[in-house]
Design an enzyme around this catalytic site. Structure first.
Site, PDB file in Angstrom:
ATOM      1  N   ASP A  66       4.079   6.259 -11.349  1.00 50.43           N
ATOM      2  CA  ASP A  66       4.609   7.403 -12.087  1.00 50.43           C
ATOM      3  C   ASP A  66       4.020   7.490 -13.488  1.00 50.43           C
ATOM      4  OD1 ASP A  66       5.896   5.085 -12.981  1.00 50.43           O
ATOM      5  OD2 ASP A  66       7.861   5.668 -12.265  1.00 50.43           O
ATOM      6  N   ASP A 135      19.993   2.838 -12.120  1.00 56.09           N
ATOM      7  CA  ASP A 135      20.643   3.913 -11.357  1.00 56.09           C
ATOM      8  C   ASP A 135      20.144   3.978  -9.917  1.00 56.09           C
ATOM      9  OD1 ASP A 135      18.120   5.003 -11.604  1.00 56.09           O
ATOM     10  OD2 ASP A 135      18.763   6.820 -12.659  1.00 56.09           O
ATOM     11  N   HIS A 137      16.916   4.094  -8.977  1.00 55.08           N
ATOM     12  CA  HIS A 137      15.640   4.782  -8.750  1.00 55.08           C
ATOM     13  C   HIS A 137      14.528   3.794  -8.405  1.00 55.08           C
ATOM     14  CE1 HIS A 137      14.533   4.688 -13.339  1.00 55.08           C
ATOM     15  NE2 HIS A 137      14.008   3.651 -12.739  1.00 55.08           N
ATOM     16  N   GLU A 142      14.998   9.783  -9.063  1.00 57.16           N
ATOM     17  CA  GLU A 142      16.368   9.598  -9.512  1.00 57.16           C
ATOM     18  C   GLU A 142      17.340   9.892  -8.361  1.00 57.16           C
ATOM     19  OE1 GLU A 142      16.495   8.031 -12.063  1.00 57.16           O
ATOM     20  OE2 GLU A 142      15.688   8.957 -13.876  1.00 57.16           O
TER      21      GLU A 142
HETATM   22  P1  PGA Z   1      12.627  -2.500 -15.477  1.00 56.02           P
HETATM   23  O1  PGA Z   1      12.673  -1.024 -14.866  1.00 56.02           O
HETATM   24  O2  PGA Z   1      11.630  -3.226 -14.660  1.00 56.02           O
HETATM   25  O3  PGA Z   1      12.155  -2.297 -16.883  1.00 56.02           O
HETATM   26  O4  PGA Z   1      14.006  -3.029 -15.350  1.00 56.02           O
HETATM   27  C1  PGA Z   1      12.721  -0.856 -13.481  1.00 56.02           C
HETATM   28  C2  PGA Z   1      12.584   0.608 -13.160  1.00 56.02           C
HETATM   29  O5  PGA Z   1      13.102   1.447 -13.911  1.00 56.02           O
HETATM   30  O6  PGA Z   1      11.984   0.926 -12.132  1.00 56.02           O
END
Ligand code: PGA
Length: 259
Positions: A66, A135, A137, A142
């Site tokens: 992304d 959350d 994702h 999302e």
């Molecule tokens: P993080 O984020 O590895 O910084 O916990 C994970 C994500 O949002 O996919």
């Protein structure tokens, strides 16, 4: 089902995943890696970089999951910049072979379809690394994202923007939109490797692996994929109901199977 591997520390997880990536590059010098950003995969990238001279990585191709929309690629927190800093340079990959969706406003309309075409031309993704957001994702898909979605523009949730504010000077600087591989794109990768560390991720990890398949927990889509490896530290695994079964299955797995 997904294979769940529970290890003591993120460094142990990094060692395991680095082994799998190095093996893949040895078998397939033009391997296509799906690259995640965020804090979670960093130890994996460091572990791969430490061993990269065991293989010829000059033809390895990469696709980021992304990119933020509206952030110039030159911004230090653009995922183009992060992937260059954390992956391309330490691993000595060929920059022209590592792709990130275009988040600049002039190309947003076609960024998704262009990216899908690039993945297709590369022969599809062999091994897709995934983190999991608080959350639920994966990528920036999302809650509510279609399981059939392909790369497209997505609006970020408030929680994601709060989670990522640590990389910016304030939440107001965190972009509101992204261009992300879809859940359908992720399902097309040949092997998914999802990582999660720390107690804060335990509830969402449990929901994704053992809860119902639901777009409300986008990471639950991994339950639909035939080859998934989920590597967790003890804290992230602490709410799993079937942890003993996963440990038993992994402990008794024939070594020839690899990850
Ligand atoms: P993080 O984020 O590895 O910084 O916990 C994970 C994500 O949002 O996919």
């Amino acid at each position: 089902m997904a294979e769940v591997v529970i290890v003591p520390t993120p460094e142990d997880a990094a060692t395991l995943v680095a082994d799998a990536v190095i093996d893949l590059i040895r078998r397939k010098p033009r391997a296509v890696l799906g690259l995640a950003t965020g804090s979670t995969p960093s130890p994996v990238y460091r572990a791969i970089a430490a061993r990269i001279n065991e293989v010829d990585a000059s033809q390895v191709q990469g696709f980021a999951l992304d990119e933020y929309a509206g952030l110039p690629a030159s911004h230090p927190e653009s995922y183009r910049a992060v992937i260059t800093r954390e992956v391309v340079e330490p691993m000595g990959l060929t920059p022209a072979l590592v792709h990130v969706p275009r988040g600049d406003l002039a190309h947003l309309r076609t960024a998704g379809s262009d990216y899908e075409a690039q993945i297709h031309t590369a022969g599809g993704i062999d091994l897709q690394l995934l983190g999991i957001g608080g959350d639920g994702h994966i990528g920036f898909n999302e809650p509510g994202s279609s399981f059939a979605s392909l790369t497209r523009v997505k609006t970020l949730t408030r929680q994601t923007r709060e989670d990522n504010a640590r990389f910016f000077s304030s939440i107001d600087e965190v972009p509101s939109h992204s261009v992300t591989q879809g859940l359908g794109t992720i399902l097309r990768a040949r092997h998914l490797v999802m990582l999660a560390f720390g107690a804060a991720k335990a509830p969402v990890v449990q929901a994704a692996i053992e809860g119902p398949l639901t777009a409300s927990v986008p990471a639950s889509v991994v339950q639909m994929h035939p080859h998934v490896t989920i590597v967790l530290d003890e804290a992230a695994a602490s709410q799993l109901r079937n942890a003993d079964y996963y440990r038993d299955a992994y402990a008794n797995k024939p070594t020839w199977q690899g990850l």
